[in-house]
Structures are given as structure tokens and as C-alpha cells.
Scaffold this motif. Structure first.
Motif, short mmCIF file in Angstrom:
data_model
loop_
_atom_site.label_atom_id
_atom_site.label_comp_id
_atom_site.label_asym_id
_atom_site.label_seq_id
_atom_site.Cartn_x
_atom_site.Cartn_y
_atom_site.Cartn_z
N TYR A 191 0.83 -1.21 0.00
CA TYR A 191 0.00 0.00 0.00
C TYR A 191 0.86 1.26 0.00
O TYR A 191 0.56 2.24 -0.70
CB TYR A 191 -0.94 0.02 1.20
CG TYR A 191 -2.17 -0.83 1.01
CD1 TYR A 191 -3.10 -0.51 0.02
CD2 TYR A 191 -2.41 -1.95 1.80
CE1 TYR A 191 -4.24 -1.28 -0.17
CE2 TYR A 191 -3.55 -2.73 1.62
CZ TYR A 191 -4.46 -2.39 0.64
OH TYR A 191 -5.58 -3.15 0.45
N SER B 238 3.73 1.55 -1.24
CA SER B 238 4.31 1.70 -2.59
C SER B 238 3.30 2.24 -3.59
O SER B 238 3.63 3.01 -4.47
CB SER B 238 4.88 0.36 -3.08
OG SER B 238 3.84 -0.51 -3.52
N VAL B 239 2.04 1.84 -3.44
CA VAL B 239 0.99 2.32 -4.35
C VAL B 239 0.85 3.85 -4.18
O VAL B 239 0.82 4.60 -5.16
CB VAL B 239 -0.36 1.62 -4.08
CG1 VAL B 239 -1.51 2.33 -4.80
CG2 VAL B 239 -0.29 0.16 -4.51
N ALA C 21 4.07 5.65 -5.42
CA ALA C 21 4.11 5.68 -6.89
C ALA C 21 3.10 6.70 -7.43
O ALA C 21 3.39 7.43 -8.38
CB ALA C 21 3.82 4.29 -7.46
N HIS D 178 -2.26 8.04 -14.22
CA HIS D 178 -1.63 6.82 -13.71
C HIS D 178 -1.47 6.85 -12.19
O HIS D 178 -0.49 6.35 -11.63
CB HIS D 178 -0.32 6.56 -14.46
CG HIS D 178 -0.57 6.38 -15.92
ND1 HIS D 178 -1.19 5.26 -16.42
CD2 HIS D 178 -0.41 7.22 -16.97
CE1 HIS D 178 -1.35 5.40 -17.73
NE2 HIS D 178 -0.89 6.58 -18.09
N VAL E 239 -3.23 5.30 -9.07
CA VAL E 239 -4.15 4.19 -8.75
C VAL E 239 -5.25 4.69 -7.81
O VAL E 239 -4.96 5.30 -6.78
CB VAL E 239 -3.40 3.00 -8.12
CG1 VAL E 239 -4.34 2.05 -7.39
CG2 VAL E 239 -2.62 2.24 -9.19
N ASP F 278 -6.96 -0.03 -6.01
CA ASP F 278 -5.86 -0.99 -5.99
C ASP F 278 -6.36 -2.37 -6.42
O ASP F 278 -7.37 -2.86 -5.90
CB ASP F 278 -5.28 -1.05 -4.57
CG ASP F 278 -4.04 -1.93 -4.51
OD1 ASP F 278 -3.23 -1.86 -5.45
OD2 ASP F 278 -3.91 -2.69 -3.55
N ARG G 288 0.04 -0.99 -14.21
CA ARG G 288 -0.57 -0.97 -12.88
C ARG G 288 -2.03 -1.41 -12.98
O ARG G 288 -2.61 -1.45 -14.06
CB ARG G 288 -0.53 0.44 -12.27
CG ARG G 288 0.86 1.00 -12.13
CD ARG G 288 0.84 2.38 -11.44
NE ARG G 288 0.85 2.25 -9.99
CZ ARG G 288 0.69 3.27 -9.15
NH1 ARG G 288 0.46 4.48 -9.62
NH2 ARG G 288 0.73 3.09 -7.84
#
Lengths: 315, 315
Positions: free
Chosen positions: A240, A242-243, A246, B161, B163, B166, B175
Motif C-alpha cells: 500500500y 508503494s501504491v 508511486a 496513472h 491508482v 488498488d 498498474r
């Protein structure tokens, strides 16, 4: 030129005299008696500023800044809302001016802390940095070209309140699936408790029962000892995190994303797998030559004070 | 001073001479013969620049900018990657300079279009704006204090891009659950097709069968005619769009978020319910006095050309 920075928290008010380069020359603090109301707290801040300024030539004080939790507007001087302080629409600038004579610049405390790390911490000499504090919530600040990103209201850079899992865990802000609900220490502990309930045989469960508590440290320790439940919890947490990171990179592509707060104390045990998880999620990662560096913050609570001091130069 | 802007697309290269204020004085275009390779395309761009500059005093040309799809670095002059053009690591600046003598500034085409809307379109005279183009994907650009947000690579502002769900729908970027997979026209059509398969009795299904196609227009028309399937599809679409836009506001809190692309042509039929869905998701919405305005773009394809022309002033 020297600057005075005040970091107003729910339990204490911390302040310092800081050089242009972000070196602390003198510190002072006092408790936040928020039960006595905002006027009283403003008077305490004013008193701290006056005490800090003592002994310095007033001409040598370039300005004063205050970092404050909540939704803070520098243009009006008003703290619109602070859950920590139980304040609503309080004109902090006017009150501090009344009691100290100083006109203070204002920012959200996480924004000020981000500036502090850019001025004197892990993100020195970079053009763009995003700082995330993994604590009860996820605090965040964005510094671009030496300036704090405030948006048109002071409400920008609330990166913790970016939904990453639509319909997911309920956030204090009212949305469901905010980054904060997964990437905060609170989120990690919730995920650990869920996993412990499913795995009463786990080392994580045993440790928690022994210590009488589950926290970031016990979770990471159980993971290091190879407990599969703890391993899965930490993997889920890092996923999570990392999501969200990112997402932040795809929005800002800053030179640095840096983490502070209790969980960030895990250092490379957190950062190494995190970097690995973030990289493939960054848009264009395989084509770009320059990559965002993911680091740990270095200033601790001093970041908020140093950043507050530098507000007059960075808003 | 005049500027020359080039909008390089997968099918055509469009250019114009533009005044400082963003008024187009002269336009020209040619097809993009991408099958002939990047050098050829660069020569065509150079030819277009030369043709546009003809008749103007070279001293009166303040600069030339090129908007290009993909991951574009102004600092190096290199197009790192463009799926539309099938380019990888092409030094576009060097090539255009070789063939035209002009040193061009570069930006991603969506970033250039965002700048165009700030200079001469729906976001004139604002300090901060985010432009989202709802097309095959979700293109996006962020302009802060008159400058394009490029990050440290040119890769910033890839808001499509981010998210938002998830593990959700697979995105072309690799992704799962990117904003783009739900908020693009492609996303809307996918959700409509899913709903039609479940509701063969719907008006949406009948219209699609009749027209032989389902697109944004047919979906919104069936919704206006009260078809419950179409109503549910549009509601779902607007929900996702609102989640992403609220994320963007919580990150940037810009004065304006504006939409372009085919779906945005729905105008208030889209914008009115969208504003209603976004508001409660904005952090601190009930306390802040200033709110991000959500608007439709006004320049159409001219945004990309005007923005490209202004790149020499906004990078």
C-alpha cells in the motif's frame, strides 16, 4: 539573518532561532494548554517568540513562521480548522501579532516539516521533494523550487487523503480507501490486528500478548524473526505504501520522496523493499534516466521548527 | 514578440504562430508520417517551423516549442518514449535544430495543452490549474504560477496513472486500477459494455445495436432518456471521475480543474453532477472558503498549439 520558527502541536509548542542555512541557535518550548482556548495558546506562542528573540538585534530577525496542524491559510492568517487543537476559523496571525508585535507567516505543520528537510535535512539542495510522515495519519508536504505547495487555499499536499482503494477502509476525513488508512502506523496496526485474529498461532500474536500491545516495532521484529503472519502484514503494508508513493511520483516526479515518523525508523528494512515495490509502478520508469530517490528523513522533530522558521522565505 | 508552437500528434503535426497573449496569427499542418521514422518526422516539424516563420522578422520570434506525446525531457531535448510515435530515446531537439536552425523547447503534449488553457483558455489569469483530457486515456497537465510542472524528469503530472482502485482494471502502464482505466472514454465504454451484457433489455443496448456502436454520446443520450442501465453507468463513471479529481484537488488544490476531450463535450450534464460528487471528498471542504472550480476547457485542439508556443516562457 536569523529566523524564528514555532512548531505548534497538540501537546507542546516548540520554537527556535534558526540561521538562514537552517542551523538551530537557541531552542525553547512550553506545553500547549489547548483547553484554555486559542487566544491563550496564541499568547503562549507570542511569549515563546519574545523569549527566543531576546538577546538578538531586532534588525537581525528576518521573520517568524508558525507551523500549525490542520487547514491553515497564510494569505488570511486564519487557521480554518484544526482537529488536534479543536480550533475553527481562528485568526492566529492577528492574535500572535497582538501579543508579540511580530507578523507571523503560517503553514500546515507537515508542510513546514517538509520545508525543514529541504533546507537542512535529507533533501538539501534538491529542487523538489515530497515528505511523508507515517504516524497516526499520513502527514505530507511538497516543496517545489524552494517553495511550499499550498494551492490556492493552503489546503494542498494532503497526500494522505488520496484514495488508493475506492470503497476501502473508512478514513477520518469521510472518504473510503485513503492512502492514510493503509500507510499510517494506525493502518499497519489495524492490518496486524486483523492478521493476528486470523492467526492466533503466530509469533506476532504471542509477542503482542506478552508485550500487551502491537506496534510498528513489534510487527517488524516478528517479521525479522520469520513469522509468516508478520511477514504477510509487512508485505501488505509495503504494498500500500508503494501504491501511494508511486501515485505521488506520477503526480510530482520529485527528486526526493522522504519518510519520517515512527515507522520510518525501520530504515532500510522498510526502504529497501519499498524502493523495489515502487519502481515498476512509476510511469515511464524503464525509459527515464532520472529516478526519484526514496529516503528516510534526518531531522526528527527539528524539521518542523526549522521549516517554520524558513516560512518567510518559502511561501 | 511572437512564438511558434508545434503540436506533434500520432496522425498530424499542427503548428501556429502565436502572440504573447495566446492569439493564433497563422496556422499550418501536415500529416505525421511516423512510418518513415523519427528523423523524417523531425524534418517535417522543421519544415513547418520554417514555413510558419516566413514573413516574420526573425528578431520578432521569441522562441519555438514542441508538444509531443509520451515522456519528454526538456532539459536533454530527448523524447524518452512515445507509444504513439513508436519512438525511444530520440533527440528531437538536436534533429529539429539541424533541419531548421531553431532550438525548440519540449513538453509532453498534455502539459503543453494545459499551458494553452492557462494562457488563453478556460484558466486564464489563474495561478494554478490542472487540465484533464478524457480520451482514449486520461491526459493531464499541471500549471503552477505560470510554469508547467515537469518534475525532475519531464515525467510529472501523469495523473491518469494514479491508482484509485488498488487491484482494479489493468492499465496499459502495467498498474491495476489507474484513474485512467475508469475516467477515460475507453473506461466509460468498457463499463457501458459490461452493463449492456447484464441488461440486454436496456435502451442502451438497443441504441448500441441500432447505431452499431457504443460511445460517450450514445451513453449520455440513453441516460437523458431515462434508461436505468445508462443512468447507472454514467453514475458509476462520474463517481470514479470524482474520486480522481478529489485526489488531484487534495494534492494540488488548484484554482481550476478543467476537462477536455470527447466526454467533456457533455458540458453541464457531466460537470454539474461531477461538482456535487467531488465537493464532499475534498479535504477540509466545509472549512475552506475558496474552492477549486471545475470547468470545461474552451480551446479544443488549439490548446496544444498555443501551449507549445508558450513553452519558452513556461518551463
Amino acid at each position: 539573518m536569523h529566523y524564528i520558527g514555532i512548531d505548534l502541536g497538540g501537546t507542546s509548542i516548540k520554537g527556535a532561532v534558526v540561521t538562514e542555512g537552517g542551523t538551530i541557535l537557541k531552542e525553547a518550548s512550553c506545553p500547549t494548554q489547548r483547553e484554555l482556548g486559542p487566544e491563550h495558546v496564541a499568547r503562549e506562542i507570542a511569549g515563546l517568540i519574545t523569549a527566543l528573540a531576546e538577546g538578538y538585534d531586532p534588525q537581525a530577525i528576518g521573520g517568524v513562521g508558525v507551523g500549525c496542524p490542520g487547514i491553515v491559510e497564510d494569505h488570511s492568517g486564519i487557521v480554518r480548522y484544526s482537529a488536534n487543537l479543536h480550533w475553527e476559523n481562528f485568526d492566529l496571525r492577528a492574535a500572535v501579532q497582538k501579543y508579540s508585535g511580530y507578523t507571523v507567516r503560517l503553514a500546515n505543520d507537515a508542510n513546514a516539516a517538509a520545508l525543514g528537510e529541504v533546507v537542512a535535512g535529507c533533501a538539501q539542495n534538491v529542487d523538489s521533494a515530497v515528505i511523508l510522515t507515517l504516524g497516526t495519519g499520513v502527514g505530507s508536504g511538497v516543496v517545489l523550487n524552494g517553495k511550499i505547495l499550498t494551492g490556492c487555499t493552503g489546503g494542498a499536499a494532503e497526500l494522505g487523503h488520496m484514495v488508493v482503494e475506492d470503497g476501502g477502509a473508512l478514513c477520518a476525513c469521510g472518504r473510503k480507501g485513503c492512502f492514510e488508512t493503509y500507510a499510517s502506523a494506525t493502518g499497519l496496526i489495524r492490518m496486524a490486528k486483523e492478521a493476528m485474529a486470523q492467526h492466533p498461532e503466530s509469533l506476532l500474536h504471542a509477542t503482542a500478548a506478552e508485550v500487551g500491545d502491537v506496534n510498528g516495532q513489534t510487527i517488524f521484529r516478528a517479521k525479522e524473526q520469520g513469522d509468516p503472519t508478520a511477514v504477510a502484514v509487512v508485505e501488505r503494508y509495503i504494498h500500500y505504501l508503494s501504491v501511494g508513493i508511486a501515485n505521488v511520483i506520477n503526480c510530482f516526479y520529485p527528486e526526493v520522496v522522504a519518510l519520517s515518523g515512527g515507522i520510518a525508523n525501520q530504515g532500510e528494512a522498510l526502504l529497501a523493499p519499498l524502493r523495489e515495490a515502487v519502481a515498476p509502478q512509476v510511469y515511464g520508469n524503464q525509459y527515464l534516466q532520472t529516478h526519484t530517490r526514496i529516503l528516510g528523513c534526518t531531522l526528527g522533530y527539528h524539521a518542523g521548527i526549522i521549516g517554520a522558521a524558513m516560512l518567510p522565505t518559502a511561501l
